[in-house]
Design a protein around this motif. Structure first.
Motif, short mmCIF file in Angstrom:
data_model
loop_
_atom_site.label_atom_id
_atom_site.label_comp_id
_atom_site.label_asym_id
_atom_site.label_seq_id
_atom_site.Cartn_x
_atom_site.Cartn_y
_atom_site.Cartn_z
N VAL A 61 3.87 9.06 7.25
CA VAL A 61 4.97 8.12 7.11
C VAL A 61 4.63 6.80 7.80
N GLN A 62 5.08 5.69 7.19
CA GLN A 62 4.79 4.33 7.66
C GLN A 62 3.29 4.04 7.66
N LEU A 63 2.66 4.43 6.56
CA LEU A 63 1.21 4.28 6.41
C LEU A 63 0.78 2.82 6.34
N GLY A 64 1.58 1.98 5.65
CA GLY A 64 1.19 0.58 5.52
C GLY A 64 2.04 -0.15 4.49
N THR A 65 1.53 -1.28 4.01
CA THR A 65 2.22 -2.09 3.02
C THR A 65 2.18 -1.41 1.65
N THR A 66 2.86 -2.02 0.68
CA THR A 66 2.86 -1.48 -0.68
C THR A 66 1.45 -1.26 -1.19
N GLN A 67 0.58 -2.26 -1.03
CA GLN A 67 -0.78 -2.14 -1.54
C GLN A 67 -1.54 -1.00 -0.88
N VAL A 68 -1.34 -0.82 0.41
CA VAL A 68 -2.04 0.25 1.15
C VAL A 68 -1.59 1.63 0.67
N VAL A 69 -0.27 1.82 0.58
CA VAL A 69 0.27 3.13 0.20
C VAL A 69 -0.04 3.44 -1.26
N ARG A 70 0.13 2.44 -2.11
CA ARG A 70 -0.17 2.63 -3.53
C ARG A 70 -1.66 2.94 -3.73
N GLY A 71 -2.50 2.25 -3.00
CA GLY A 71 -3.94 2.50 -3.08
C GLY A 71 -4.28 3.91 -2.62
N ALA A 72 -3.58 4.40 -1.60
CA ALA A 72 -3.85 5.73 -1.07
C ALA A 72 -3.49 6.83 -2.06
N ILE A 73 -2.35 6.68 -2.75
CA ILE A 73 -1.94 7.75 -3.67
C ILE A 73 -2.78 7.71 -4.96
N THR A 74 -3.14 6.53 -5.43
CA THR A 74 -3.97 6.46 -6.64
C THR A 74 -5.39 6.95 -6.36
N ALA A 75 -5.82 6.86 -5.09
CA ALA A 75 -7.14 7.34 -4.71
C ALA A 75 -7.13 8.83 -4.35
N GLY A 76 -5.96 9.46 -4.41
CA GLY A 76 -5.86 10.88 -4.09
C GLY A 76 -5.85 11.17 -2.60
N GLU A 77 -5.59 10.15 -1.78
CA GLU A 77 -5.57 10.34 -0.33
C GLU A 77 -4.15 10.60 0.19
N LEU A 78 -3.18 10.54 -0.71
CA LEU A 78 -1.77 10.75 -0.39
C LEU A 78 -1.16 11.51 -1.56
N ASP A 79 -0.16 12.35 -1.29
CA ASP A 79 0.39 13.19 -2.36
C ASP A 79 1.77 12.79 -2.85
N ILE A 80 2.60 12.27 -1.97
CA ILE A 80 3.95 11.89 -2.36
C ILE A 80 4.46 10.80 -1.43
N TYR A 81 5.22 9.87 -1.97
CA TYR A 81 5.83 8.81 -1.14
C TYR A 81 6.97 8.18 -1.93
N PRO A 82 7.91 7.50 -1.25
CA PRO A 82 9.00 6.82 -1.95
C PRO A 82 8.56 5.42 -2.41
N GLU A 83 8.78 5.15 -3.69
CA GLU A 83 8.42 3.85 -4.27
C GLU A 83 9.64 3.30 -5.00
N TYR A 84 9.56 2.06 -5.45
CA TYR A 84 10.68 1.39 -6.09
C TYR A 84 10.35 1.05 -7.54
N THR A 85 11.29 1.35 -8.44
CA THR A 85 11.02 1.20 -9.87
C THR A 85 10.57 -0.21 -10.24
N GLY A 86 11.19 -1.23 -9.66
CA GLY A 86 10.84 -2.61 -10.00
C GLY A 86 9.41 -2.98 -9.71
#
Length: 306
Positions: A61-86
């Motif tokens: 939790v509180q891993l980083g900015t949008t780019q950091v967290v999004r990069g982590a899940i697309t790279a398979g380094e994170l499994d689930i997180y809350p994101e915003y539709t917009g």
């Protein structure tokens, strides 16, 4: 009748044990979130719901900015997180589509594209809109007669004193401040901006409230609790520049296959998080100084969502 009831209970217990055993055997779920107040709240909510169902988790939790967290899940380094539709408009370079300004259309679009292109599954969203906005001190709002971003544009063209505290992401992202400036015809110079590390609006709002470095306005979100509590007022967006940002859990497809109950577990929780509720919970963290983990736990227990 008693025999049937006893048998049914035995079957239920056996099923629950099987689910629990499967959860124990599977890899831990890495739960992340963005670095801001609401990210911490929602990340802790997801974490605690999974823990309650016997799922092994890793707290990111509180891993980083949008780019950091999004990069982590697309790279398979994170499994689930809350994101915003917009944010789908930004992720897929599709800012001009009006679909993002409709809650249902935006959700369906990002859900479809993320599943097809990234094997990421969007679960049930909350009925809230955490859209980006600009909040100004109430004394400035009264002095400059500021109610909307149209008013702000007029005020700036008249030479009004203005300095905005914001994250680098808000200042630079094409769908954030640049979109406001383009739509409302104003331009903030470097001296009118105070860029603060991270994306926590609690920090930007406090900077405006305390007039740090001459700041009298702040980047804020629609669900921010501290805005009114700290003497600020959000400016309306009559031109509808911003997409609708409904928070939703996003999970990797392979993880959802391993834990198909995830949506059923999280759906009633996120369905309960309307804008007013999120504002109140965010205020407990950002204004009252309560720990996000405690706020999440208290809310889930109070609503009997665990």
């Amino acid at each position: 009748m008693a025999l049937k009831t006893g048998f049914a209970r035995a079957v239920l217990v056996s099923t629950l044990l099987s689910v629990s055993a499967a959860a124990m055997a599977a890899e831990p779920i890495r739960v992340g979130s963005k670095i801001d107040t609401e990210g911490s709240l929602l990340g802790n909510i997801i974490l605690q719901v999974l823990d309650k169902h016997g799922v092994k988790t890793v707290n990111k939790v509180q891993l980083g900015t949008t780019q950091v967290v999004r990069g982590a899940i697309t790279a398979g380094e994170l499994d689930i997180y809350p994101e915003y539709t917009g944010n789908g408009a930004f992720f897929f370079n599709d800012e001009k589509d009006a679909a993002w300004k409709n809650a249902t259309a935006g959700y369906e679009k990002v859900k479809k594209w993320d599943a097809e292109k990234n094997h990421l599954i969007w679960l049930t969203p909350a009925p809230a809109n955490n859209t980006w906005t600009i909040a100004v001190r109430k004394d400035l709002a009264e002095k400059g007669k500021l109610q909307s971003l149209d008013d702000l544009s007029r005020y700036l063209k008249e030479g009004g004193e203005f300095k905005l505290a914001a994250s680098a992401e808000f200042i630079e992202r094409s769908d954030a401040l640049p979109a406001f400036q383009s739509a409302y015809g104003f331009k903030l110079e470097q001296g009118q901006l105070l860029s603060l590390a991270g994306g926590d609006t609690a920090v930007t709002i406090k900077a405006a409230a305390q007039q740090t470095s001459g700041v009298n306005a702040a980047m804020a979100y629609g669900t921010d609790g501290p805005v009114a509590a700290l003497g600020l007022q959000t400016l309306s967006d009559p031109k509808g520049v911003q997409p609708i940002y409904a928070p939703a859990p996003v999970v990797r497809e392979s993880v959802l296959k391993a834990y198909p109950q995830l949506d059923a577990w999280l759906k009633p929780v996120f369905a309960s998080l309307d804008e007013k509720t999120l504002q109140e919970l965010n205020a407990k963290i950002a204004v009252e100084g309560q720990d996000a983990k405690t706020v999440a736990s208290d809310y889930l227990q109070q609503k009997k969502l665990l």
